[in-house]
Design a protein around this motif. Structure first.
Motif, PDB file in Angstrom:
ATOM      1  N   GLN A   1      58.909 -18.290  70.489  1.00  0.00           N
ATOM      2  CA  GLN A   1      57.682 -18.124  69.703  1.00  0.00           C
ATOM      3  C   GLN A   1      57.744 -18.781  68.320  1.00  0.00           C
ATOM      4  O   GLN A   1      56.778 -19.445  67.923  1.00  0.00           O
ATOM      5  CB  GLN A   1      57.320 -16.638  69.573  1.00  0.00           C
ATOM      6  CG  GLN A   1      55.913 -16.399  69.044  1.00  0.00           C
ATOM      7  CD  GLN A   1      54.831 -16.803  70.034  1.00  0.00           C
ATOM      8  OE1 GLN A   1      54.841 -16.390  71.181  1.00  0.00           O
ATOM      9  NE2 GLN A   1      53.894 -17.629  69.599  1.00  0.00           N
ATOM     10  N   PRO A   2      58.840 -18.638  67.542  1.00  0.00           N
ATOM     11  CA  PRO A   2      58.854 -19.288  66.224  1.00  0.00           C
ATOM     12  C   PRO A   2      58.702 -20.811  66.306  1.00  0.00           C
ATOM     13  O   PRO A   2      58.041 -21.425  65.467  1.00  0.00           O
ATOM     14  CB  PRO A   2      60.216 -18.901  65.644  1.00  0.00           C
ATOM     15  CG  PRO A   2      60.588 -17.643  66.352  1.00  0.00           C
ATOM     16  CD  PRO A   2      60.021 -17.785  67.738  1.00  0.00           C
ATOM     17  N   THR A   3      59.302 -21.421  67.313  1.00  0.00           N
ATOM     18  CA  THR A   3      59.182 -22.874  67.477  1.00  0.00           C
ATOM     19  C   THR A   3      57.765 -23.233  67.890  1.00  0.00           C
ATOM     20  O   THR A   3      57.180 -24.192  67.371  1.00  0.00           O
ATOM     21  CB  THR A   3      60.188 -23.390  68.528  1.00  0.00           C
ATOM     22  OG1 THR A   3      61.499 -23.057  68.087  1.00  0.00           O
ATOM     23  CG2 THR A   3      60.071 -24.893  68.719  1.00  0.00           C
ATOM     24  N   PHE A   4      57.206 -22.460  68.806  1.00  0.00           N
ATOM     25  CA  PHE A   4      55.831 -22.704  69.235  1.00  0.00           C
ATOM     26  C   PHE A   4      54.888 -22.624  68.039  1.00  0.00           C
ATOM     27  O   PHE A   4      54.033 -23.484  67.850  1.00  0.00           O
ATOM     28  CB  PHE A   4      55.425 -21.700  70.317  1.00  0.00           C
ATOM     29  CG  PHE A   4      54.019 -21.887  70.817  1.00  0.00           C
ATOM     30  CD1 PHE A   4      53.730 -22.855  71.762  1.00  0.00           C
ATOM     31  CD2 PHE A   4      52.986 -21.091  70.343  1.00  0.00           C
ATOM     32  CE1 PHE A   4      52.430 -23.037  72.221  1.00  0.00           C
ATOM     33  CE2 PHE A   4      51.693 -21.259  70.790  1.00  0.00           C
ATOM     34  CZ  PHE A   4      51.411 -22.236  71.742  1.00  0.00           C
ATOM     35  N   ASN A   5      55.072 -21.594  67.212  1.00  0.00           N
ATOM     36  CA  ASN A   5      54.205 -21.431  66.035  1.00  0.00           C
ATOM     37  C   ASN A   5      54.360 -22.599  65.063  1.00  0.00           C
ATOM     38  O   ASN A   5      53.376 -23.093  64.515  1.00  0.00           O
ATOM     39  CB  ASN A   5      54.517 -20.116  65.319  1.00  0.00           C
ATOM     40  CG  ASN A   5      54.166 -18.901  66.151  1.00  0.00           C
ATOM     41  OD1 ASN A   5      53.437 -18.973  67.126  1.00  0.00           O
ATOM     42  ND2 ASN A   5      54.725 -17.769  65.775  1.00  0.00           N
TER      43      ASN A   5
ATOM     44  N   THR B   1      66.589 -24.131  74.155  1.00  0.00           N
ATOM     45  CA  THR B   1      66.467 -23.353  72.937  1.00  0.00           C
ATOM     46  C   THR B   1      65.771 -24.199  71.898  1.00  0.00           C
ATOM     47  O   THR B   1      66.402 -25.000  71.237  1.00  0.00           O
ATOM     48  CB  THR B   1      67.848 -22.900  72.445  1.00  0.00           C
ATOM     49  OG1 THR B   1      68.503 -22.247  73.516  1.00  0.00           O
ATOM     50  CG2 THR B   1      67.725 -21.967  71.262  1.00  0.00           C
ATOM     51  N   LEU B   2      64.494 -24.023  71.807  1.00  0.00           N
ATOM     52  CA  LEU B   2      63.701 -24.784  70.860  1.00  0.00           C
ATOM     53  C   LEU B   2      63.540 -23.978  69.588  1.00  0.00           C
ATOM     54  O   LEU B   2      62.581 -23.248  69.405  1.00  0.00           O
ATOM     55  CB  LEU B   2      62.339 -25.114  71.474  1.00  0.00           C
ATOM     56  CG  LEU B   2      62.376 -26.030  72.675  1.00  0.00           C
ATOM     57  CD1 LEU B   2      60.996 -26.141  73.293  1.00  0.00           C
ATOM     58  CD2 LEU B   2      62.874 -27.395  72.281  1.00  0.00           C
ATOM     59  N   THR B   3      64.516 -24.083  68.716  1.00  0.00           N
ATOM     60  CA  THR B   3      64.504 -23.358  67.469  1.00  0.00           C
ATOM     61  C   THR B   3      64.355 -24.344  66.330  1.00  0.00           C
ATOM     62  O   THR B   3      65.166 -25.245  66.207  1.00  0.00           O
ATOM     63  CB  THR B   3      65.817 -22.582  67.283  1.00  0.00           C
ATOM     64  OG1 THR B   3      66.065 -21.820  68.453  1.00  0.00           O
ATOM     65  CG2 THR B   3      65.756 -21.692  66.076  1.00  0.00           C
ATOM     66  N   PRO B   4      63.316 -24.219  65.506  1.00  0.00           N
ATOM     67  CA  PRO B   4      63.160 -25.182  64.419  1.00  0.00           C
ATOM     68  C   PRO B   4      64.217 -24.972  63.351  1.00  0.00           C
ATOM     69  O   PRO B   4      64.505 -23.857  62.965  1.00  0.00           O
ATOM     70  CB  PRO B   4      61.766 -24.875  63.866  1.00  0.00           C
ATOM     71  CG  PRO B   4      61.539 -23.444  64.214  1.00  0.00           C
ATOM     72  CD  PRO B   4      62.270 -23.213  65.514  1.00  0.00           C
TER      73      PRO B   4
ATOM     74  N   ALA C   1      56.850 -30.976  72.930  1.00  0.00           N
ATOM     75  CA  ALA C   1      56.941 -32.423  72.719  1.00  0.00           C
ATOM     76  C   ALA C   1      56.841 -32.748  71.232  1.00  0.00           C
ATOM     77  O   ALA C   1      57.524 -33.654  70.734  1.00  0.00           O
ATOM     78  CB  ALA C   1      55.857 -33.146  73.504  1.00  0.00           C
ATOM     79  N   ASN C   2      56.017 -32.005  70.495  1.00  0.00           N
ATOM     80  CA  ASN C   2      55.892 -32.190  69.048  1.00  0.00           C
ATOM     81  C   ASN C   2      57.219 -31.852  68.367  1.00  0.00           C
ATOM     82  O   ASN C   2      57.696 -32.583  67.501  1.00  0.00           O
ATOM     83  CB  ASN C   2      54.743 -31.331  68.518  1.00  0.00           C
ATOM     84  CG  ASN C   2      54.357 -31.664  67.091  1.00  0.00           C
ATOM     85  OD1 ASN C   2      54.562 -32.762  66.600  1.00  0.00           O
ATOM     86  ND2 ASN C   2      53.761 -30.686  66.419  1.00  0.00           N
ATOM     87  N   TYR C   3      57.829 -30.746  68.776  1.00  0.00           N
ATOM     88  CA  TYR C   3      59.147 -30.367  68.241  1.00  0.00           C
ATOM     89  C   TYR C   3      60.184 -31.450  68.549  1.00  0.00           C
ATOM     90  O   TYR C   3      60.928 -31.889  67.667  1.00  0.00           O
ATOM     91  CB  TYR C   3      59.594 -29.028  68.848  1.00  0.00           C
ATOM     92  CG  TYR C   3      61.047 -28.734  68.595  1.00  0.00           C
ATOM     93  CD1 TYR C   3      61.474 -28.282  67.354  1.00  0.00           C
ATOM     94  CD2 TYR C   3      61.997 -28.928  69.589  1.00  0.00           C
ATOM     95  CE1 TYR C   3      62.815 -28.021  67.107  1.00  0.00           C
ATOM     96  CE2 TYR C   3      63.338 -28.675  69.355  1.00  0.00           C
ATOM     97  CZ  TYR C   3      63.739 -28.214  68.117  1.00  0.00           C
ATOM     98  OH  TYR C   3      65.063 -27.968  67.880  1.00  0.00           O
ATOM     99  N   ALA C   4      60.237 -31.881  69.812  1.00  0.00           N
ATOM    100  CA  ALA C   4      61.222 -32.892  70.219  1.00  0.00           C
ATOM    101  C   ALA C   4      61.015 -34.199  69.453  1.00  0.00           C
ATOM    102  O   ALA C   4      61.988 -34.869  69.100  1.00  0.00           O
ATOM    103  CB  ALA C   4      61.139 -33.136  71.721  1.00  0.00           C
TER     104      ALA C   4
ATOM    105  N   GLY D   1      63.104 -37.646  68.073  1.00  0.00           N
ATOM    106  CA  GLY D   1      62.353 -38.894  68.175  1.00  0.00           C
ATOM    107  C   GLY D   1      61.350 -38.891  69.305  1.00  0.00           C
ATOM    108  O   GLY D   1      60.317 -39.539  69.222  1.00  0.00           O
ATOM    109  N   SER D   2      61.626 -38.158  70.366  1.00  0.00           N
ATOM    110  CA  SER D   2      60.728 -38.063  71.525  1.00  0.00           C
ATOM    111  C   SER D   2      61.318 -37.100  72.537  1.00  0.00           C
ATOM    112  O   SER D   2      62.542 -36.951  72.628  1.00  0.00           O
ATOM    113  CB  SER D   2      60.558 -39.438  72.188  1.00  0.00           C
ATOM    114  OG  SER D   2      59.856 -39.331  73.409  1.00  0.00           O
ATOM    115  N   ILE D   3      60.464 -36.497  73.336  1.00  0.00           N
ATOM    116  CA  ILE D   3      60.920 -35.659  74.448  1.00  0.00           C
ATOM    117  C   ILE D   3      61.710 -36.504  75.438  1.00  0.00           C
ATOM    118  O   ILE D   3      62.575 -36.010  76.148  1.00  0.00           O
ATOM    119  CB  ILE D   3      59.725 -34.931  75.140  1.00  0.00           C
ATOM    120  CG1 ILE D   3      60.207 -33.863  76.126  1.00  0.00           C
ATOM    121  CG2 ILE D   3      58.815 -35.915  75.837  1.00  0.00           C
ATOM    122  CD1 ILE D   3      60.740 -32.625  75.483  1.00  0.00           C
TER     123      ILE D   3
END
Length: 166
Positions: A123-127, A31-34, A149-152, A157-159
């Motif tokens: 999608q929101p995280t990708f955007n 769940t990659l939610t910013p 990877a940018n989000y992580a 700190g890193s993926i």
């Protein structure tokens, strides 16, 4: 041990305990939610340095190994940390290497924003974490991996620091 190091270890312990406590369906979904307070400005690329990311182009194989290597090249150029092993480990857990994987059953899917792609990004995280110069298609393998990877990097700190669904 510095305060920063202790904080990092505490965060990693929390992630590890959370990962151990997570079972069944929750363990399968990334769940990659910013978080609003942690959302960062996307990495900007000078126009002259736009990186070609069409899958299979630029001398990279049109397979998981090629997508990871191409993402790593972009990440290096943009200052986004991560390793082949960290990307591969997370990709295999989240999608088994299938760039068209879509989660249609978790809470995000029920809200109408299913996780998609190699690293199961919504999608929101990708955007929010899209890296300029990559495709705007969430299921494009290179764009999906690079955005995740940018989000992580901004969140953990890193993926490489991600060892369970997050």
């Amino acid at each position: 041990m510095t305060i920063r190091t202790r904080t990092r270890f505490a965060r990693l312990r929390t992630l590890a305990v959370t990962g151990l406590a997570t079972t069944g369906a929750a363990a399968a979904a990334l769940t990659l939610t910013p978080a609003t307070a942690q959302a960062a400005e996307p990495v900007k690329a000078p126009a002259a340095q736009q990186i070609q990311t069409e899958t299979g182009k630029g001398g990279y194989a049109n397979n998981l190994d090629g997508w990871i290597k191409q993402s790593l090249a972009i990440m290096k150029a943009k200052g986004i940390p991560g390793s082949y092993e960290g990307l591969h480990r997370n990709i295999m857990r989240e999608s088994s290497g299938n760039p068209n994987t879509q989660n249609n059953w978790d809470i995000n899917a029920k809200k109408g924003i299913p996780s998609k792609g190699l690293l199961q990004v919504i999608q929101p995280t990708f955007n929010a974490y899209h890296v300029p110069g990559t495709s705007h298609n969430i299921t494009d393998p290179v764009a999906n991996v690079t955005a995740a990877a940018n989000y992580a990097a901004h969140r953990y700190g890193s993926i490489d620091n991600v060892n369970s669904a997050y």
